[in-house]
Design a protein around this motif. Structure first.
Motif, PDB file in Angstrom:
ATOM      1  N   ALA A   1       0.591  -1.157   0.105  1.00 58.08           N
ATOM      2  CA  ALA A   1       0.079  -0.047  -0.173  1.00 58.08           C
ATOM      3  C   ALA A   1       0.741   1.326  -0.067  1.00 58.08           C
ATOM      4  O   ALA A   1       0.745   2.213  -0.861  1.00 58.08           O
ATOM      5  CB  ALA A   1      -0.945   0.121   1.188  1.00 58.08           C
TER       6      ALA A   1
ATOM      7  N   PHE B   1      -9.978  -1.380  -0.383  1.00 57.33           N
ATOM      8  CA  PHE B   1      -9.163  -2.607  -0.589  1.00 57.33           C
ATOM      9  C   PHE B   1      -7.882  -2.907   0.530  1.00 57.33           C
ATOM     10  O   PHE B   1      -8.175  -3.994   1.093  1.00 57.33           O
ATOM     11  CB  PHE B   1      -8.546  -2.536  -1.774  1.00 57.33           C
ATOM     12  CG  PHE B   1      -7.750  -3.998  -2.411  1.00 57.33           C
ATOM     13  CD1 PHE B   1      -8.211  -4.751  -2.744  1.00 57.33           C
ATOM     14  CD2 PHE B   1      -6.227  -3.739  -1.990  1.00 57.33           C
ATOM     15  CE1 PHE B   1      -7.569  -5.938  -3.086  1.00 57.33           C
ATOM     16  CE2 PHE B   1      -5.437  -4.985  -2.265  1.00 57.33           C
ATOM     17  CZ  PHE B   1      -6.204  -5.986  -2.935  1.00 57.33           C
TER      18      PHE B   1
ATOM     19  N   ASP C   1     -10.075   5.755  -2.329  1.00 57.06           N
ATOM     20  CA  ASP C   1     -10.695   4.274  -2.345  1.00 57.06           C
ATOM     21  C   ASP C   1      -9.983   2.967  -2.282  1.00 57.06           C
ATOM     22  O   ASP C   1     -10.221   2.108  -1.775  1.00 57.06           O
ATOM     23  CB  ASP C   1     -11.400   4.292  -3.868  1.00 57.06           C
ATOM     24  CG  ASP C   1     -12.623   5.263  -3.758  1.00 57.06           C
ATOM     25  OD1 ASP C   1     -13.135   5.829  -2.807  1.00 57.06           O
ATOM     26  OD2 ASP C   1     -13.127   5.589  -4.736  1.00 57.06           O
ATOM     27  N   TYR C   2      -8.615   3.289  -2.924  1.00 52.97           N
ATOM     28  CA  TYR C   2      -7.831   1.740  -2.743  1.00 52.97           C
ATOM     29  C   TYR C   2      -7.437   1.926  -1.189  1.00 52.97           C
ATOM     30  O   TYR C   2      -7.599   0.476  -0.821  1.00 52.97           O
ATOM     31  CB  TYR C   2      -6.420   2.409  -3.474  1.00 52.97           C
ATOM     32  CG  TYR C   2      -5.342   1.294  -3.178  1.00 52.97           C
ATOM     33  CD1 TYR C   2      -5.295   0.077  -3.449  1.00 52.97           C
ATOM     34  CD2 TYR C   2      -4.170   1.749  -2.506  1.00 52.97           C
ATOM     35  CE1 TYR C   2      -4.188  -0.987  -3.444  1.00 52.97           C
ATOM     36  CE2 TYR C   2      -3.029   1.002  -2.447  1.00 52.97           C
ATOM     37  CZ  TYR C   2      -3.131  -0.311  -2.469  1.00 52.97           C
ATOM     38  OH  TYR C   2      -2.193  -1.171  -2.456  1.00 52.97           O
TER      39      TYR C   2
ATOM     40  N   THR D   1      -9.125   0.088 -11.059  1.00 53.41           N
ATOM     41  CA  THR D   1      -8.520   1.463 -11.005  1.00 53.41           C
ATOM     42  C   THR D   1      -9.139   2.224  -9.904  1.00 53.41           C
ATOM     43  O   THR D   1     -10.223   2.278  -9.898  1.00 53.41           O
ATOM     44  CB  THR D   1      -8.491   2.181 -12.179  1.00 53.41           C
ATOM     45  OG1 THR D   1      -7.624   1.512 -13.186  1.00 53.41           O
ATOM     46  CG2 THR D   1      -7.600   3.391 -12.060  1.00 53.41           C
ATOM     47  N   PHE D   2      -8.474   2.693  -8.902  1.00 50.73           N
ATOM     48  CA  PHE D   2      -9.106   3.122  -7.735  1.00 50.73           C
ATOM     49  C   PHE D   2      -8.368   4.625  -7.545  1.00 50.73           C
ATOM     50  O   PHE D   2      -7.263   4.846  -8.038  1.00 50.73           O
ATOM     51  CB  PHE D   2      -8.615   2.574  -6.337  1.00 50.73           C
ATOM     52  CG  PHE D   2      -9.012   1.306  -6.080  1.00 50.73           C
ATOM     53  CD1 PHE D   2     -10.405   1.087  -5.422  1.00 50.73           C
ATOM     54  CD2 PHE D   2      -8.283   0.076  -6.388  1.00 50.73           C
ATOM     55  CE1 PHE D   2     -10.776  -0.315  -5.512  1.00 50.73           C
ATOM     56  CE2 PHE D   2      -8.688  -1.233  -6.202  1.00 50.73           C
ATOM     57  CZ  PHE D   2     -10.334  -1.290  -5.625  1.00 50.73           C
TER      58      PHE D   2
ATOM     59  N   ARG E   1       2.433   1.687  -3.334  1.00 49.88           N
ATOM     60  CA  ARG E   1       1.667   2.284  -4.321  1.00 49.88           C
ATOM     61  C   ARG E   1       1.161   3.569  -4.239  1.00 49.88           C
ATOM     62  O   ARG E   1       0.545   4.207  -5.317  1.00 49.88           O
ATOM     63  CB  ARG E   1       0.366   1.388  -4.390  1.00 49.88           C
ATOM     64  CG  ARG E   1       0.741  -0.128  -5.156  1.00 49.88           C
ATOM     65  CD  ARG E   1      -0.522  -0.863  -5.202  1.00 49.88           C
ATOM     66  NE  ARG E   1      -0.129  -2.235  -5.732  1.00 49.88           N
ATOM     67  CZ  ARG E   1      -0.366  -3.408  -5.236  1.00 49.88           C
ATOM     68  NH1 ARG E   1      -0.757  -3.734  -4.117  1.00 49.88           N
ATOM     69  NH2 ARG E   1       0.108  -4.517  -5.843  1.00 49.88           N
TER      70      ARG E   1
ATOM     71  N   VAL F   1      -4.425   4.195  -8.615  1.00 55.84           N
ATOM     72  CA  VAL F   1      -3.777   2.869  -8.418  1.00 55.84           C
ATOM     73  C   VAL F   1      -4.706   1.998  -8.955  1.00 55.84           C
ATOM     74  O   VAL F   1      -5.755   1.828  -8.793  1.00 55.84           O
ATOM     75  CB  VAL F   1      -4.021   2.675  -6.756  1.00 55.84           C
ATOM     76  CG1 VAL F   1      -3.350   1.370  -6.436  1.00 55.84           C
ATOM     77  CG2 VAL F   1      -3.067   3.516  -5.882  1.00 55.84           C
ATOM     78  N   THR F   2      -3.818   1.197  -9.939  1.00 52.72           N
ATOM     79  CA  THR F   2      -4.596  -0.072 -10.702  1.00 52.72           C
ATOM     80  C   THR F   2      -4.064  -1.371 -10.190  1.00 52.72           C
ATOM     81  O   THR F   2      -2.899  -1.445 -10.022  1.00 52.72           O
ATOM     82  CB  THR F   2      -4.232   0.334 -12.204  1.00 52.72           C
ATOM     83  OG1 THR F   2      -4.543   1.571 -12.586  1.00 52.72           O
ATOM     84  CG2 THR F   2      -4.838  -0.770 -13.026  1.00 52.72           C
ATOM     85  N   LEU F   3      -5.083  -2.215  -9.938  1.00 58.18           N
ATOM     86  CA  LEU F   3      -4.596  -3.399  -9.366  1.00 58.18           C
ATOM     87  C   LEU F   3      -5.151  -4.420 -10.616  1.00 58.18           C
ATOM     88  O   LEU F   3      -6.259  -4.388 -11.211  1.00 58.18           O
ATOM     89  CB  LEU F   3      -5.371  -3.663  -8.210  1.00 58.18           C
ATOM     90  CG  LEU F   3      -5.051  -2.885  -7.118  1.00 58.18           C
ATOM     91  CD1 LEU F   3      -5.824  -3.460  -5.705  1.00 58.18           C
ATOM     92  CD2 LEU F   3      -3.549  -3.055  -6.633  1.00 58.18           C
TER      93      LEU F   3
END
Length: 169
Positions: free
Chosen positions: A67, A136, A131-132, A126-127, A70, A116-118
């Motif tokens: 985290a 998450f 939100d990430y 993508t967050f 990112r 941030v893309t997972l």
């Protein structure tokens, strides 16, 4: 004072690891008192397709470090998942917390809007940074902490909610 990405992450991670270290201490004491082999606790899992206790601790560590990676431009340490004992798990917790203590509030300034893309095998999401963290990272972190607690509790370690929550000061 407003909530910040730092206040929502670093203190939560450090508190979680403090509780997790305490749970491991109680598990070791239980093993000695009950004659339960430490390997039985170390490798215990709630279901065949779930990670064992050791994996739960590794994932909590990775979740917190990843985290920060990112959400900032910081270089984060990488730890191989090679822990073989309770002492190794405690050392992993100590190393993770030591890294988290190097993160300054300023390092996370503006990260709430960072993209941030997972990528998962069947999904790409993508967050925003906010939100990430909220949708998450924190749920994932607490999932692994809770699962570690549940494994130990299931194996008979005398722990309770107060051990999970930790100090209220």
């Amino acid at each position: 004072m407003p909530l910040t990405m730092y206040k929502l992450s670093i203190p939560a991670f450090k508190r979680g690891f403090s509780a997790l270290g305490g749970l491991l201490d109680k598990a070791e004491a239980f093993a000695v008192e009950s004659g339960t082999p430490l390997d039985e606790l170390f490798n215990a899992r709630l279901a065949p397709d779930m990670l064992p206790l050791s994996g739960q601790i590794q994932r909590a560590s990775d979740t917190s470090k990843n985290a920060i990676a990112r959400l900032t431009t910081l270089e984060v340490p990488r730890f191989p998942d090679d822990e073989k004992s309770f002492a190794d798990l405690q050392a992993r917790i100590v190393k993770t917390v030591a890294f988290l203590e190097t993160v300054a509030a300023e390092d996370l300034d503006g990260s709430e809007t960072r993209e941030v893309t997972l990528s998962f095998p069947t999904l790409k999401v993508t967050f925003s940074g906010e939100d990430y963290l909220l949708k998450f990272v924190l749920p994932n972190f607490y999932f692994h902490l809770t699962t570690a607690y549940d494994i130990l509790r299931h194996k008979g370690v005398p722990i309770g909610k107060a051990d999970f929550i930790g100090s209220l000061e």
